[in-house]
Scaffold this active site. Structure first.
Site, PDB file in Angstrom:
ATOM      1  N   ASP A 228      -6.003  23.539   9.006  1.00  0.00           N
ATOM      2  CA  ASP A 228      -6.713  24.786   9.215  1.00  0.00           C
ATOM      3  C   ASP A 228      -7.020  24.837  10.730  1.00  0.00           C
ATOM      4  O   ASP A 228      -6.935  23.812  11.414  1.00  0.00           O
ATOM      5  CB  ASP A 228      -7.983  24.701   8.357  1.00  0.00           C
ATOM      6  CG  ASP A 228      -9.053  25.649   8.812  1.00  0.00           C
ATOM      7  OD1 ASP A 228      -8.784  26.853   8.791  1.00  0.00           O
ATOM      8  OD2 ASP A 228     -10.150  25.188   9.184  1.00  0.00           O
TER       9      ASP A 228
ATOM     10  N   ASP B  88      -9.932  26.985  12.837  1.00  0.00           N
ATOM     11  CA  ASP B  88     -11.359  26.966  13.216  1.00  0.00           C
ATOM     12  C   ASP B  88     -12.128  25.887  12.461  1.00  0.00           C
ATOM     13  O   ASP B  88     -12.009  25.775  11.246  1.00  0.00           O
ATOM     14  CB  ASP B  88     -12.013  28.322  12.909  1.00  0.00           C
ATOM     15  CG  ASP B  88     -11.457  29.424  13.785  1.00  0.00           C
ATOM     16  OD1 ASP B  88     -10.228  29.583  13.800  1.00  0.00           O
ATOM     17  OD2 ASP B  88     -12.244  30.115  14.451  1.00  0.00           O
TER      18      ASP B  88
HETATM   19  P1  IMP Z   1      -9.347  29.312   9.975  1.00  0.00           P
HETATM   20  O1  IMP Z   1     -10.555  28.429   9.876  1.00  0.00           O
HETATM   21  O2  IMP Z   1      -8.348  28.788  10.953  1.00  0.00           O
HETATM   22  O3  IMP Z   1      -8.741  29.618   8.637  1.00  0.00           O
HETATM   23  O4  IMP Z   1      -9.832  30.699  10.634  1.00  0.00           O
HETATM   24  C1  IMP Z   1     -10.901  31.416  10.101  1.00  0.00           C
HETATM   25  C2  IMP Z   1     -11.505  32.314  11.130  1.00  0.00           C
HETATM   26  O5  IMP Z   1     -10.503  33.058  11.810  1.00  0.00           O
HETATM   27  C3  IMP Z   1     -12.405  33.356  10.539  1.00  0.00           C
HETATM   28  O6  IMP Z   1     -13.698  32.894  10.297  1.00  0.00           O
HETATM   29  C4  IMP Z   1     -12.398  34.463  11.596  1.00  0.00           C
HETATM   30  O7  IMP Z   1     -13.440  34.261  12.508  1.00  0.00           O
HETATM   31  C5  IMP Z   1     -11.074  34.287  12.319  1.00  0.00           C
HETATM   32  N1  IMP Z   1     -10.109  35.384  12.080  1.00  0.00           N
HETATM   33  C6  IMP Z   1      -9.481  36.052  13.048  1.00  0.00           C
HETATM   34  N2  IMP Z   1      -8.614  36.950  12.542  1.00  0.00           N
HETATM   35  C7  IMP Z   1      -8.716  36.852  11.209  1.00  0.00           C
HETATM   36  C8  IMP Z   1      -8.034  37.531  10.137  1.00  0.00           C
HETATM   37  O8  IMP Z   1      -7.165  38.399  10.322  1.00  0.00           O
HETATM   38  N3  IMP Z   1      -8.392  37.150   8.897  1.00  0.00           N
HETATM   39  C9  IMP Z   1      -9.305  36.167   8.673  1.00  0.00           C
HETATM   40  N4  IMP Z   1      -9.931  35.518   9.631  1.00  0.00           N
HETATM   41  C10 IMP Z   1      -9.645  35.850  10.911  1.00  0.00           C
HETATM   42 MG    MG Z   2     -11.775  26.717   9.160  1.00  0.00          MG
END
Ligand code: IMP
Ligand code: MG
Length: 445
Positions: free
Chosen positions: A168, A170
């Site tokens: 993942d 973030d």
């Molecule tokens: P992940 O943890 O890499 O899955 O990313 C999640 C975070 O990406 C979310 O909390 C958002 O802040 C950011 N985000 C940016 N663009 C999008 C989108 O198109 N869909 C969902 N999350 C997004």
């Molecule tokens: Mg995440």
């Protein structure tokens, strides 16, 4: 029993992991009864409670093995006699399914006793007299057991059994909303995975249809891959980015002659799974329109700050907190949405969409990202499956050869890594630093 209990359980179930909670309950008994030194010295007490915790983990391992065997037999029966739900039901449930109805699939055995003893040696769990084994202790023990499984297999067969590791973005690779900077220690481990001929995918909700945004956010990693003198070209090309859960696929690419490098978009037709090809454009758009309308209504109903903004993308819609001017610091600051507001928004959005016809014909994922809420078309289970097929269409990588590392594993409807459990083994981490620690152990020796 009507009961407040049931209502409360239902309302909080989105925050609980049934399996972890159940283990916590089992460990509470020896903690309550035995982690006290009545007439024994402290060392004897510790040894006694340690052996009882260890015994419990050993028994849970057997239940996991029993479930794997049970599910595989059920699967065979289903395959051999057609998709007959009734016959499947006749086989009943594994013991673990009876004890923990929300339990998901396990793709590998889990050496939990060994993992517990290892974690106990690090963190003195059985030395504790005041604090019972916690959610985080158990989460870590489950991770350690999954790592031990892969390292034990590697030792046994003298080769790597893992074929695909996905991350993942973030909170797992970098801080929430951050970038993968050159100095991030995770980069050297990702290079090590590639060097070991393991494919690497970054499966993130962040959805952009152009490479440039991912190139900016992942710049540290992309430059490190380019600069590596040990990776072969094939190994370098084994890094993929699956964006928007399962909506956009990019692959690292470099051209020796022009010395150009970066992420290359891969045409949908080359990787969409057959089930995804059946989704109608109209159903996806109507689902997002409806989610957008719901978010606007919720913004009003929940009295969210005026700065909170609903953002519509091609394959996603979300609400982000926005910014406002702070006269004291004289800067723009992020407006914070309360935890309860975020949870209310995501659970209402999920429940509303579940009853919406067009949404029922496709797949979508609603989740609370910690400071925002999103509804994305698709899901990380599909994201992982796409990569499993993309790397080897003839003989797709199997779930027991796949490991997904993520931070969002609360049950469905509020977290997005949760669905990855349907397609591979997982590590549930709580910070980028934990990702690094776990990779260090996975790749040790
Ligand atoms: P992940 O943890 O890499 O899955 O990313 C999640 C975070 O990406 C979310 O909390 C958002 O802040 C950011 N985000 C940016 N663009 C999008 C989108 O198109 N869909 C969902 N999350 C997004
Ligand atoms: Mg995440």
């Amino acid at each position: 029993m009507s009961s407040r209990y049931r209502v409360e359980y239902h309302l909080k179930s989105h925050r609980k992991d049934g399996f972890v909670d159940w283990i916590k309950g089992l460990l509470a008994t020896p903690f309550v009864l035995h982690a006290v030194s009545h007439d024994m010295d402290d060392l004897t007490t510790t040894q006694r409670v340690r052996s009882q915790y260890a015994e419990i983990f050993k028994d849970i391992s057997s239940l996991v093995s029993n479930k794997i065997e049970f599910d595989s037999r059920n699967g065979q029966l289903r395959d051999s006699e057609g998709d007959d739900d009734e016959k499947y039901e006749l086989m009943g449930k594994s013991r673990l399914n009876q004890l923990v109805p929300t339990i998901g699939a396990f793709f590998t055995e889990l050496p939990l006793e060994k993992a517990f003893l290892w974690e106990d040696a690090q963190r003195g769990i059985s030395e504790r007299r005041m604090v019972a084994p916690s959610f985080n202790d158990i989460r870590r023990i489950l991770n350690t057991a999954q790592i031990f499984y892969f390292t034990d297999q590697k030792r046994k067969y003298h080769k790597e059994v893992l074929k695909l590791v996905t991350f993942d973005g973030d909170v797992t690779l970098y801080e929430d909303g951050g970038n993968l900077e050159y100095t991030n220690p995770v980069i050297s481990y990702i290079l090590k995975l590639l060097e070991s001929d393991i494919k690497v995918g970054i499966v993130t909700a962040a959805g952009y249809d152009e490479a440039i945004q991912y190139e900016q956010r992942l710049k540290g990693l992309i430059v490190a891959i380019h600069d590596s003198s040990t990776l072969t070209l094939e190994q370098k090309h084994s890094l993929t980015i699956m964006g928007g859960e399962s909506n956009y696929l990019f692959r690292y690419h470099e051209d020796d002659e022009s010395n150009e490098y970066g992420l290359q978009p891969i045409d949908h037709q080359k990787w969409l799974l057959p089930s995804m090809k059946e989704w109608e454009e109209d159903d996806m758009n109507h689902t997002l329109d409806f989610a957008e309308k719901t978010l606007h209504n919720l913004k009003e109903r929940m009295h969210l700050p005026v700065e909170a903004t609903v953002i519509r993308k091609k394959r996603a819609v979300g609400i982000i907190p926005g910014e406002k001017y702070d006269p004291i610091t004289q800067r723009q600051v992020r407006v914070k949405l309360a935890r309860e507001q975020l949870e209310e928004v995501v659970l209402t959005l999920q429940a509303t969409l579940e009853t919406f016809q067009p949404a029922r014909k496709i797949q979508f994922s609603c989740f609370d990202g910690g400071s925002d809420v999103w509804c994305d078309i698709g899901g990380k289970d599909l994201g992982l499956r796409v990569l499993q097929h993309y790397y080897n269409p003839q003989n797709p990588i199997k779930p027991n050869e796949t490991l997904h590392v993520g931070d969002q594993f609360a049950p469905i409807g509020s977290a997005n890594d949760f669905k990855a459990r349907l397609a591979g083994c997982t590590l549930w981490i709580a910070s980028p630093a934990e990702t690094v620690t776990n990779l260090h152990r996975l790749l040790a020796e």
